[in-house]
Each structure stands twice: as structure tokens, then as C-alpha cells.
Write a protein that holds these residues in place. Structure first.
Motif, PDB file in Angstrom:
ATOM      1  N   ALA A 123      23.560  24.386  41.869  1.00  0.00           N
ATOM      2  CA  ALA A 123      24.640  23.975  40.970  1.00  0.00           C
ATOM      3  C   ALA A 123      24.539  22.515  40.555  1.00  0.00           C
ATOM      4  O   ALA A 123      25.262  22.088  39.644  1.00  0.00           O
ATOM      5  CB  ALA A 123      25.992  24.235  41.635  1.00  0.00           C
ATOM      6  N   ARG A 124      23.659  21.748  41.191  1.00  0.00           N
ATOM      7  CA  ARG A 124      23.482  20.363  40.751  1.00  0.00           C
ATOM      8  C   ARG A 124      22.870  20.302  39.354  1.00  0.00           C
ATOM      9  O   ARG A 124      22.960  19.269  38.687  1.00  0.00           O
ATOM     10  CB  ARG A 124      22.589  19.612  41.746  1.00  0.00           C
ATOM     11  CG  ARG A 124      23.251  19.348  43.093  1.00  0.00           C
ATOM     12  CD  ARG A 124      22.281  18.786  44.107  1.00  0.00           C
ATOM     13  NE  ARG A 124      21.198  19.740  44.417  1.00  0.00           N
ATOM     14  CZ  ARG A 124      20.330  19.572  45.414  1.00  0.00           C
ATOM     15  NH1 ARG A 124      20.407  18.488  46.183  1.00  0.00           N
ATOM     16  NH2 ARG A 124      19.395  20.477  45.651  1.00  0.00           N
ATOM     17  N   ARG A 177      13.565  30.295  42.719  1.00  0.00           N
ATOM     18  CA  ARG A 177      14.751  30.867  43.366  1.00  0.00           C
ATOM     19  C   ARG A 177      15.712  29.762  43.791  1.00  0.00           C
ATOM     20  O   ARG A 177      16.935  29.900  43.648  1.00  0.00           O
ATOM     21  CB  ARG A 177      14.327  31.699  44.566  1.00  0.00           C
ATOM     22  CG  ARG A 177      15.480  32.392  45.267  1.00  0.00           C
ATOM     23  CD  ARG A 177      14.995  33.336  46.342  1.00  0.00           C
ATOM     24  NE  ARG A 177      16.082  34.120  46.899  1.00  0.00           N
ATOM     25  CZ  ARG A 177      15.936  35.156  47.700  1.00  0.00           C
ATOM     26  NH1 ARG A 177      14.710  35.550  48.034  1.00  0.00           N
ATOM     27  NH2 ARG A 177      16.968  35.821  48.165  1.00  0.00           N
ATOM     28  N   ALA A 178      15.169  28.670  44.299  1.00  0.00           N
ATOM     29  CA  ALA A 178      16.020  27.539  44.698  1.00  0.00           C
ATOM     30  C   ALA A 178      16.719  26.929  43.481  1.00  0.00           C
ATOM     31  O   ALA A 178      17.920  26.637  43.520  1.00  0.00           O
ATOM     32  CB  ALA A 178      15.182  26.482  45.419  1.00  0.00           C
ATOM     33  N   ALA A 197       9.850  21.979  31.248  1.00  0.00           N
ATOM     34  CA  ALA A 197       9.210  23.268  30.977  1.00  0.00           C
ATOM     35  C   ALA A 197       8.758  23.938  32.269  1.00  0.00           C
ATOM     36  O   ALA A 197       8.918  25.158  32.444  1.00  0.00           O
ATOM     37  CB  ALA A 197       8.021  23.079  30.037  1.00  0.00           C
ATOM     38  N   ASN A 198       8.219  23.167  33.192  1.00  0.00           N
ATOM     39  CA  ASN A 198       7.766  23.735  34.462  1.00  0.00           C
ATOM     40  C   ASN A 198       8.926  24.259  35.306  1.00  0.00           C
ATOM     41  O   ASN A 198       8.767  25.245  36.052  1.00  0.00           O
ATOM     42  CB  ASN A 198       6.957  22.701  35.242  1.00  0.00           C
ATOM     43  CG  ASN A 198       5.584  22.466  34.644  1.00  0.00           C
ATOM     44  OD1 ASN A 198       5.090  23.280  33.865  1.00  0.00           O
ATOM     45  ND2 ASN A 198       4.957  21.353  34.995  1.00  0.00           N
ATOM     46  N   MET A 199      10.087  23.637  35.182  1.00  0.00           N
ATOM     47  CA  MET A 199      11.262  24.177  35.855  1.00  0.00           C
ATOM     48  C   MET A 199      11.557  25.591  35.334  1.00  0.00           C
ATOM     49  O   MET A 199      11.830  26.517  36.103  1.00  0.00           O
ATOM     50  CB  MET A 199      12.475  23.270  35.621  1.00  0.00           C
ATOM     51  CG  MET A 199      12.391  21.924  36.317  1.00  0.00           C
ATOM     52  SD  MET A 199      13.731  20.797  35.812  1.00  0.00           S
ATOM     53  CE  MET A 199      15.162  21.657  36.470  1.00  0.00           C
ATOM     54  N   GLY A 200      11.476  25.748  34.014  1.00  0.00           N
ATOM     55  CA  GLY A 200      11.684  27.071  33.433  1.00  0.00           C
ATOM     56  C   GLY A 200      10.644  28.069  33.900  1.00  0.00           C
ATOM     57  O   GLY A 200      10.956  29.234  34.168  1.00  0.00           O
ATOM     58  N   LYS A 201       9.397  27.618  34.018  1.00  0.00           N
ATOM     59  CA  LYS A 201       8.326  28.525  34.446  1.00  0.00           C
ATOM     60  C   LYS A 201       8.516  28.958  35.901  1.00  0.00           C
ATOM     61  O   LYS A 201       8.205  30.098  36.259  1.00  0.00           O
ATOM     62  CB  LYS A 201       6.972  27.856  34.237  1.00  0.00           C
ATOM     63  CG  LYS A 201       6.627  27.683  32.765  1.00  0.00           C
ATOM     64  CD  LYS A 201       5.322  26.934  32.539  1.00  0.00           C
ATOM     65  CE  LYS A 201       5.066  26.757  31.044  1.00  0.00           C
ATOM     66  NZ  LYS A 201       3.818  26.034  30.753  1.00  0.00           N
ATOM     67  N   ALA A 202       9.036  28.064  36.730  1.00  0.00           N
ATOM     68  CA  ALA A 202       9.321  28.435  38.121  1.00  0.00           C
ATOM     69  C   ALA A 202      10.470  29.440  38.187  1.00  0.00           C
ATOM     70  O   ALA A 202      10.409  30.433  38.925  1.00  0.00           O
ATOM     71  CB  ALA A 202       9.643  27.191  38.937  1.00  0.00           C
TER      72      ALA A 202
END
Length: 428
Positions: free
Chosen positions: A82-83, A76-77, A218-223
Motif C-alpha cells: 500500500a505504500r 507479489r510483494a 517499467a520493471n516494476m510492472g514487469k515484476a
């Protein structure tokens, strides 16, 4: 062997669902006293379209973290940060606006530049086998990565994203995925998809570092997917009508007007909408060429035909090194039809949930109103590229009959589509 086993599982699952619907319909009180009586076959169809909020979300085997609350909080964060864009002004929420329909109301998306496709809402996306209008991604987490590196959307690059994670999200990341890799000597910008300088910087990184960067990306996408999978459609007036009809609740049927019910009968009948808009999400999740006029007549888009090669070579697909699925769990990718001529000019069937709140319509906002959409299907113009599935009036019957609607039918069908609007349930 695997294909036959998959077919058997699908057949068994379909049979069980059919049995459950049949039992549900047979257990319903008599229809004779209702304002709007329905035949048994229609009741089964209506029951199959009803949204059940208690139904568990479909699990994505390629994302082992989708059920994690900590992953959803991190996602969610990131969704609103926008960074994660080249100009520092674009986030996922810029186009998928949480205070609306998780889309932007534009004919085509606007990130750091103007795109070529309409923004799709995130509700219901976690159950789709393929994402984007052309299906070039096969999971919600992989889909989340695409805009972040797209030149017209976020315009970022994965090394810069990792640096942002190191500086701002190290603790949250570690709670879900373990400590971030150190990677102390990362360049400012590097990506296999970026500018010439960024690609050169990426190629100069050691292979182990590139793998670490890709893993964090990839983990950013999973979060993000863990968050988005919790954003869901709530029941609509249509769902309440179906519940009342199955319970033989005469007064409960008053939730729809007579015109809206006429539209529903058209939806199930001669309008042929149910052919593609079926199931609780009112989408078959497939790809169809229905002769939608191209945004640029001089260069009509090839749609699904161009997306399949992109999907197959995507390192973030279900069979890729960053997927948590075993190969046999990637059935859609394993048995993907690669050379189907029907893919040319075909686009994904969107959900009709909340459709009245999501003008304009089609993959590039070609139609301003739902009435325009219905008229298009009744007119059935030829496709600018490929072959339309729609049968124009007067043609010999093929796999589909021509859609013949009177002006009043068009208005009634558009009125029914307005009954599909419900709440949007999202994490607090």
C-alpha cells in the motif's frame, strides 16, 4: 510482406488447432448411449471451450522477465504494498483481492477516489492482447503501471515509486533486473502525469535520469505481471462435463443438471453467446457495442474509440523503448485498426470464467444479476452512443439475427453460466 506472413501464421495455427480438435472429436466414443448426445459440430465447439490447465501460458515477448520466479516474488510483494499509493492505504490487492475473485465486487473501483469502471479480475489477463475495458494497454506489465499513476486509483507518481524501490526492494530488484541506478538527487515527487508541481519537477530532471526512472517503473510492472500471470482459473463443472461428453462417459455428464444443459445448448445456439464468448477463456478478446446503458446518461463513454489514441502514444506499449519485444513481435499494435466506427461505445468482451461469482456486471456494474444480463441481450436496446451490434426483434436481418429467448430460456441460460465457476490457482 509482414502482414501477409502474419496472416499465413495465423491461418496455419488455426488450421492446426482445427485438425487437433477434429481428431479429438473423431476419436471420441459413440454418443448414442449418452444422457446428452451432441452433434459432431457441437462436440468440436465444446472441445474448443474446455480449459486445459496443462496448456502453457502464452509468452509475452515484451516482458523478458515474466517466466522468472524471482520476478514473480517481487511482483507479489509489490502487488500488496500500500505504500505504492498517495495515501499509503491502496494497493493492487485492494481492488484485486486475492481471497476473492481478484476483484472487489463493486460496480466501479474504489481507490483513493471513486473510479468509473468495474474492476476486472487478473485471471487469464496474460493471454489478452489488450487490457482494461477499453483496451488502452497492450500488455499485462503495462496495464499494471496505469492504476499506480491514476488519480482515482493509487494516485502515486513514478519518482516516488523509485524511491520506495530504493528503500525497500533494492536486493530483490537486483536479483531480477540488476542493481538499481543510484539517482541520488531525486526529488520527493515528480511525474509527467502528476500535478503541475510534479510535472515541473519531472521536466527539470536530466533526460538520462528520466530514462532511468522510467526503466525502473517499467520493471516494476514487469515484476507484477510475472506474479499475475501465475494466477489462473482452474477447471469448472462445465469443463468436467465436456471431458465426460468427449469420453462418452454417461455418468460423468451428471455433473450438470438438465436445466444447465438446456442453457448450454442455448449458449451455443439461439442465444448467440458463443459469437463473442469463445475459446478456453470464453472471450474473443475483442470490443463490441451491445447497447449497455451508460453510467452517466448525459455523458456516455466512447470506449474503444478513445482508448486507441492513448494506446498508440503510450511509451510503455509493445513498440516503446521499455518493451523487450522486437517490432515484428508487436503484431496487434502494428496492424491495429485505428478508425473503425464500430469502436465507438465498444468495450472488451470479459471472460465468463467464474462469472457467477463476480456480480455486478458490465463495465460499470450496470446489471445486478446474470438474469438481468441475459434479458438485456434479448431486449437489444439501442446504444446511447455509436451503434449496437445487437439486432432488435422485428428488424431486417443484418450481420446478426435477433436473440429470441422465452422467460424459461433466460433462466436456463443464467443457470448454465453458474457452471463456469472453478477454482483460482495462484502462487503459494
Amino acid at each position: 510482406m509482414m502482414k501477409s506472413r502474419l496472416k499465413a501464421v495465423v491461418a496455419i495455427g488455426g488450421a492446426l488447432m482445427a485438425i487437433a480438435l477434429a481428431l479429438r472429436v473423431s476419436a471420441s466414443p459413440p454418443q448414442s448411449a449418452l444422457r446428452d448426445p451432441w452433434l459432431p459440430d457441437d462436440l468440436r465447439t465444446l472441445a474448443s471451450l474446455q480449459l486445459d490447465p496443462s496448456r502453457p501460458r502464452p509468452a509475452d515477448p515484451s516482458n523478458a522477465y515474466e517466466a522468472s520466479g524471482n520476478a514473480a516474488s517481487l511482483g507479489r510483494a509489490l502487488f500488496s504494498d500500500a505504500r505504492l499509493s498517495r495515501n499509503g492505504r491502496v494497493s493492487c490487492a485492494s481492488c484485486h483481492q486475492p481471497n476473492g475473485q481478484f476483484e472487489d465486487g463493486r460496480p466501479v473501483g474504489l481507490g483513493i477516489a471513486t473510479g468509473t469502471r468495474r474492476t476486472m479480475p487478473v485471471m487469464g489477463a496474460s493471454g489478452a492482447p489488450f487490457l482494461f475495458w477499453d483496451g488502452r494497454k497492450d500488455s499485462l506489465w503495462s496495464q499494471a503501471l496505469g492504476p499506480m499513476e491514476d488519480a482515482a486509483e493509487h494516485g502515486g507518481n513514478r519518482v516516488r515509486f523509485v524511491r520506495i524501490m530504493q528503500a525497500n526492494y533494492a536486493t530483490q530488484y537486483a536479483q531480477v533486473f540488476g542493481p538499481l541506478p543510484a539517482m541520488p538527487a531525486l526529488p520527493t515527487d515528480a511525474s509527467p502525469l502528476g500535478t503541475q508541481e510534479e510535472r515541473a519537477a519531472w521536466a527539470a530532471l536530466p533526460s538520462a535520469t528520466r530514462e532511468q526512472v522510467n526503466r525502473v517503473f517499467a520493471n516494476m510492472g514487469k515484476a507484477i505481471a510475472a506474479y499475475e500471470s501465475r494466477v489462473r482459473y482452474g477447471p469448472s463443472r462445465f469443463d468436467r462435463y465436456v471431458g465426460s461428453t468427449l469420453a462418452a462417459d454417461r455418468r460423468g455428464q451428471d455433473v450438470l443438471t438438465a436445466q444447465e444443459v438446456r442453457g448450454l445448448r442455448l449458449f451455443l445456439g439461439k442465444g448467440q453467446c458463443i459469437t463473442c464468448h469463445n475459446g478456453p477463456m470464453l472471450s474473443d478478446q475483442a470490443f463490441h457495442n451491445t447497447g449497455i446503458p451508460p453510467l452517466n446518461p448525459a455523458r456516455p463513454e466512447r470506449g474503444r474509440a478513445d482508448a486507441i489514441p492513448k494506446l498508440l502514444r503510450d511509451e510503455f506499449n509493445c513498440l516503446g523503448p521499455f518493451s523487450d519485444a522486437s517490432p515484428e513481435q508487436c503484431a496487434e499494435l502494428n496492424f491495429l485498426a485505428k478508425d473503425d466506427p464500430a469502436h465507438l461505445g465498444a468495450f472488451r468482451t470479459p471472460s465468463l470464467r467464474n462469472v457467477a461469482e463476480r456480480a455486478p456486471y458490465m463495465h460499470a456494474g450496470q446489471f445486478a444479476t446474470l438474469t438481468d444480463v441475459v434479458r438485456h441481450y434479448a431486449k437489444a436496446p439501442p446504444a446511447a452512443i455509436g451503434t449496437s451490434e445487437l439486432a432488435p426483434a422485428g428488424e431486417a436481418p443484418g450481420s446478426r439475427q435477433a436473440i429470441r429467448l422465452s422467460p424459461q430460456d433466460v433462466e436456463d441460460l443464467a443457470a448454465f453460466l453458474g457452471t463456469l465457476t472453478g477454482t483460482i490457482d495462484q502462487p503459494r
